[in-house]
Design an enzyme around this catalytic site. Structure first.
Site, PDB file in Angstrom:
ATOM      1  N   GLY A  11     -34.495 -47.078  -8.524  1.00 41.18           N
ATOM      2  CA  GLY A  11     -34.049 -45.823  -9.540  1.00 41.18           C
ATOM      3  C   GLY A  11     -35.140 -45.097  -9.658  1.00 41.18           C
ATOM      4  O   GLY A  11     -35.227 -44.370 -10.550  1.00 41.18           O
ATOM      5  N   GLY A  17     -38.154 -43.401 -13.827  1.00 44.92           N
ATOM      6  CA  GLY A  17     -38.738 -43.229 -12.559  1.00 44.92           C
ATOM      7  C   GLY A  17     -39.776 -42.125 -12.886  1.00 44.92           C
ATOM      8  O   GLY A  17     -41.013 -42.317 -12.052  1.00 44.92           O
ATOM      9  N   ASN A 133     -30.071 -51.713 -18.051  1.00 43.76           N
ATOM     10  CA  ASN A 133     -29.385 -52.579 -18.928  1.00 43.76           C
ATOM     11  C   ASN A 133     -28.053 -53.118 -18.537  1.00 43.76           C
ATOM     12  O   ASN A 133     -27.582 -52.463 -17.605  1.00 43.76           O
ATOM     13  CB  ASN A 133     -29.292 -51.462 -20.183  1.00 43.76           C
ATOM     14  CG  ASN A 133     -30.244 -51.203 -21.277  1.00 43.76           C
ATOM     15  OD1 ASN A 133     -30.833 -52.427 -21.207  1.00 43.76           O
ATOM     16  ND2 ASN A 133     -30.502 -50.159 -21.587  1.00 43.76           N
ATOM     17  N   ASP A 161     -38.917 -52.457 -27.686  1.00 44.29           N
ATOM     18  CA  ASP A 161     -38.543 -52.715 -29.029  1.00 44.29           C
ATOM     19  C   ASP A 161     -39.668 -53.269 -29.802  1.00 44.29           C
ATOM     20  O   ASP A 161     -39.773 -52.858 -30.952  1.00 44.29           O
ATOM     21  CB  ASP A 161     -37.731 -54.121 -28.759  1.00 44.29           C
ATOM     22  CG  ASP A 161     -36.269 -53.548 -27.733  1.00 44.29           C
ATOM     23  OD1 ASP A 161     -35.767 -52.450 -28.041  1.00 44.29           O
ATOM     24  OD2 ASP A 161     -36.226 -54.352 -26.766  1.00 44.29           O
ATOM     25  N   HIS A 189     -32.215 -57.564 -25.868  1.00 44.73           N
ATOM     26  CA  HIS A 189     -32.549 -56.212 -26.006  1.00 44.73           C
ATOM     27  C   HIS A 189     -31.102 -55.326 -26.254  1.00 44.73           C
ATOM     28  O   HIS A 189     -30.618 -54.882 -25.310  1.00 44.73           O
ATOM     29  CB  HIS A 189     -33.005 -55.536 -24.519  1.00 44.73           C
ATOM     30  CG  HIS A 189     -33.085 -53.900 -24.721  1.00 44.73           C
ATOM     31  ND1 HIS A 189     -34.162 -53.397 -25.673  1.00 44.73           N
ATOM     32  CD2 HIS A 189     -32.801 -52.969 -23.941  1.00 44.73           C
ATOM     33  CE1 HIS A 189     -34.162 -51.804 -25.305  1.00 44.73           C
ATOM     34  NE2 HIS A 189     -33.035 -51.820 -24.450  1.00 44.73           N
TER      35      HIS A 189
HETATM   36  N1  LIG Z   1     -34.718 -52.195 -21.275  1.00 48.14           N
HETATM   37  C1  LIG Z   1     -35.192 -51.143 -21.914  1.00 48.14           C
HETATM   38  O1  LIG Z   1     -36.046 -50.934 -22.934  1.00 48.14           O
HETATM   39  C2  LIG Z   1     -34.649 -49.787 -21.341  1.00 48.14           C
HETATM   40  C3  LIG Z   1     -34.925 -48.614 -22.128  1.00 48.14           C
HETATM   41  C4  LIG Z   1     -34.494 -47.233 -21.323  1.00 48.14           C
HETATM   42  C5  LIG Z   1     -33.583 -47.314 -20.407  1.00 48.14           C
HETATM   43  N2  LIG Z   1     -33.014 -48.599 -19.923  1.00 48.14           N
HETATM   44  C6  LIG Z   1     -32.234 -48.582 -18.881  1.00 48.14           C
HETATM   45  O2  LIG Z   1     -32.686 -48.193 -17.727  1.00 48.14           O
HETATM   46  C7  LIG Z   1     -31.870 -47.726 -16.621  1.00 48.14           C
HETATM   47  C8  LIG Z   1     -32.135 -46.309 -16.175  1.00 48.14           C
HETATM   48  O3  LIG Z   1     -32.410 -45.359 -16.898  1.00 48.14           O
HETATM   49  P1  LIG Z   1     -32.673 -43.957 -16.355  1.00 48.14           P
HETATM   50  O4  LIG Z   1     -32.717 -43.147 -17.905  1.00 48.14           O
HETATM   51  O5  LIG Z   1     -33.719 -43.897 -15.613  1.00 48.14           O
HETATM   52  O6  LIG Z   1     -31.483 -43.573 -15.727  1.00 48.14           O
HETATM   53  P2  LIG Z   1     -31.220 -42.324 -14.713  1.00 48.14           P
HETATM   54  O7  LIG Z   1     -29.615 -42.185 -14.699  1.00 48.14           O
HETATM   55  O8  LIG Z   1     -31.764 -41.239 -14.928  1.00 48.14           O
HETATM   56  O9  LIG Z   1     -31.775 -43.056 -13.353  1.00 48.14           O
HETATM   57  C9  LIG Z   1     -31.231 -44.015 -12.702  1.00 48.14           C
HETATM   58  C10 LIG Z   1     -31.669 -44.075 -11.165  1.00 48.14           C
HETATM   59  O10 LIG Z   1     -31.197 -45.110 -10.718  1.00 48.14           O
HETATM   60  C11 LIG Z   1     -30.470 -44.910  -9.451  1.00 48.14           C
HETATM   61  N3  LIG Z   1     -29.688 -46.226  -9.230  1.00 48.14           N
HETATM   62  C12 LIG Z   1     -28.743 -46.328  -9.664  1.00 48.14           C
HETATM   63  N4  LIG Z   1     -28.266 -47.689  -9.005  1.00 48.14           N
HETATM   64  C13 LIG Z   1     -29.089 -47.893  -7.978  1.00 48.14           C
HETATM   65  C14 LIG Z   1     -29.268 -48.889  -7.208  1.00 48.14           C
HETATM   66  N5  LIG Z   1     -28.456 -50.049  -6.950  1.00 48.14           N
HETATM   67  N6  LIG Z   1     -30.498 -49.164  -6.208  1.00 48.14           N
HETATM   68  C15 LIG Z   1     -31.395 -47.975  -6.606  1.00 48.14           C
HETATM   69  N7  LIG Z   1     -31.352 -46.936  -7.342  1.00 48.14           N
HETATM   70  C16 LIG Z   1     -30.228 -47.013  -8.253  1.00 48.14           C
HETATM   71  C17 LIG Z   1     -29.822 -43.661  -9.603  1.00 48.14           C
HETATM   72  O11 LIG Z   1     -29.612 -43.141  -8.501  1.00 48.14           O
HETATM   73  C18 LIG Z   1     -30.541 -43.154 -10.565  1.00 48.14           C
HETATM   74  O12 LIG Z   1     -31.721 -42.113  -9.927  1.00 48.14           O
HETATM   75  C19 LIG Z   1     -30.525 -47.713 -17.367  1.00 48.14           C
HETATM   76  O13 LIG Z   1     -29.580 -48.620 -17.303  1.00 48.14           O
HETATM   77  C20 LIG Z   1     -31.232 -47.782 -18.999  1.00 48.14           C
HETATM   78  O14 LIG Z   1     -30.070 -47.966 -19.787  1.00 48.14           O
HETATM   79  C21 LIG Z   1     -33.655 -49.549 -20.666  1.00 48.14           C
HETATM   80  O1  LIG Z   2     -30.538 -47.627 -25.595  1.00 50.25           O
HETATM   81  C1  LIG Z   2     -30.328 -47.485 -24.443  1.00 50.25           C
HETATM   82  O2  LIG Z   2     -29.227 -47.523 -23.831  1.00 50.25           O
HETATM   83  C2  LIG Z   2     -31.655 -47.077 -23.643  1.00 50.25           C
HETATM   84  C3  LIG Z   2     -32.608 -48.209 -23.899  1.00 50.25           C
HETATM   85  O3  LIG Z   2     -32.179 -49.322 -23.594  1.00 50.25           O
HETATM   86  C4  LIG Z   2     -33.379 -47.799 -25.172  1.00 50.25           C
HETATM   87  O4  LIG Z   2     -33.390 -48.803 -25.832  1.00 50.25           O
HETATM   88  O5  LIG Z   2     -33.740 -46.923 -25.300  1.00 50.25           O
END
Ligand SMILES: NC(=O)c1ccc[n+]([C@@H]2O[C@H](COP(=O)([O-])OP(=O)(O)OC[C@H]3O[C@@H](n4cnc5c(N)ncnc54)[C@H](O)[C@@H]3O)[C@@H](O)[C@H]2O)c1
Ligand SMILES: O=C(O)C[C@H](O)C(=O)O
Length: 328
Positions: A11, A17, A133, A161, A189
């Protein structure tokens, strides 16, 4: 000069990223004397690949002395080849009104494919952090899809968190955030997570005693930390990105370089500690050193905590049941 470490980031052209790659390349994750090779994966769509190309051009334009190489690809087998660290970020984020588990079926397939690719080509000691997620269950899927790798090397991100909870406690007590120790976020999470400051200290003194307000704990602190992701989405119209990237850097840095005896929260496969069934990807307090982590043992679990810990466990077990078919 140290040998470069290969860091795979999926991603790579997404929001997180964009906040993550430049900090890794500048040495903030693995140290200011540690060269890195970035191996970046994006979807095989023209738009995603073009965006990735742009990010790589910008990385080049930073002339980072520690950036020893870059690979941009749409093939997980290329992105994970010999990877020492894999940050699995690429997945769909939720929008307003959604829960993270609403993403489960859509995102889960990504992690079977990527788990298999890691199993096939990554370093046998690859350290995997799942950010996409629902992070805990995706990490569980990746782990189960990679039977030849050490399950302990698959982790889920609860560090955001943990950091959110630290800031809430600093705000409540009026003390510097960097002085707070021994905080925990148990479980998933998701809003069921249990941020627990019963053991936390500031300058050696009990945070619980300093706050002395159980109603604030139950009615303000726990829900506020649990629902912070949704509050960010509500405010920004997009899910958290810079703070998520920051937490990913904290997680990997501490895992590889050590937490110096401090407790940090990581989502890790349970070893049965605290009655959490073995293999469940659960947020635990850990102490890290030289690429390993040990779950902090011997903490007293009172009735309120037991209830919270079992509640978030039940959600994880439900999510796991929901993806069982994918893992056959
Ligand atoms: N665990 C946490 O605390 C936490 C915190 C924030 C966001 N997130 C999660 O992180 C993820 C990414 O968030 P974001 O804001 O960067 O999203 P985003 O949509 O801006 O970016 C995601 C990127 O992943 C790419 N992508 C999708 N499927 C893919 C695959 N199979 N292989 C490679 N690339 C792929 C997309 O093309 C996109 O560029 C989401 O699932 C979001 O919910 C988790
Ligand atoms: O809440 C979301 O869906 C994004 C991320 O997991 C967060 O906790 O900010």
């Amino acid at each position: 000069m140290k040998a470069p470490i290969r860091v795979a980031v999926t991603g790579a052209a997404g929001q997180i990223g964009y906040s993550l790659l430049f900090r890794i390349a500048s040495g903030e994750m693995l140290g200011k004397d540690q060269p890195v090779i970035l191996q970046m994966l994006e979807l095989p769509m023209e738009k995603a690949q073009a965006a990735l190309k742009g990010v790589m051009m910008e990385l080049e334009d930073c002339a980072f002395p520690l950036l020893a190489g870059m690979v941009g690809t749409d093939d997980p087998m290329v992105a994970f080849k010999d990877a020492d660290v894999a940050l699995l970020v690429g997945a769909r984020p939720r929008g307003p009104g959604m829960e993270r588990k609403d993403l489960l079926l859509e995102n889960a397939k990504i992690f079977t494919v990527q788990g298999k690719a890691l199993n096939a080509v990554a370093s046998r000691d690859v350290k995997v952090l799942v950010v996409g997620n629902p992070a805990n269950t995706n990490a569980y899927i990746a782990m189960k899809s990679a039977p030849d790798l050490n399950p302990k090397n698959f982790t889920a991100m609860l560090r955001l968190d943990h950091n959110r909870a630290l800031s809430q406690l600093a705000g409540k007590t009026g003390k510097p955030v960097g002085d707070i120790r021994r905080l925990i976020v148990w479980g998933n999470h998701s809003p069921t997570m249990y941020p627990d400051y019963r053991f936390a200290t500031i300058d050696g003194a009990s945070v619980k005693d300093a706050i002395a307000d159980e109603a604030w704990n139950k009615d303000v602190f726990i829900p506020k930390v649990g629902k912070r992701g949704a509050a960010i989405i509500e405010a920004r119209g997009l899910s958290s990105a810079a703070s998520a990237a920051n937490a990913a850097i904290d997680h990997i840095r501490d895992w590889l370089l050590g937490s110096n005896g401090e407790w940090v929260t990581m989502g890790v496969p349970s070893d049965g500690s605290y009655g959490i069934p073995e293999g469940v990807m659960y947020g635990f307090p850990v102490v890290t050193r030289d690429g390993r982590y040990d779950i902090v043992q011997g903490l007293d679990i009172d009735a309120f905590s037991r209830e919270r810990m079992d509640f978030t466990l039940a959600e994880l077990e439900e999510e796991r049941a929901g993806v069982a078919d994918l893992l056959q």
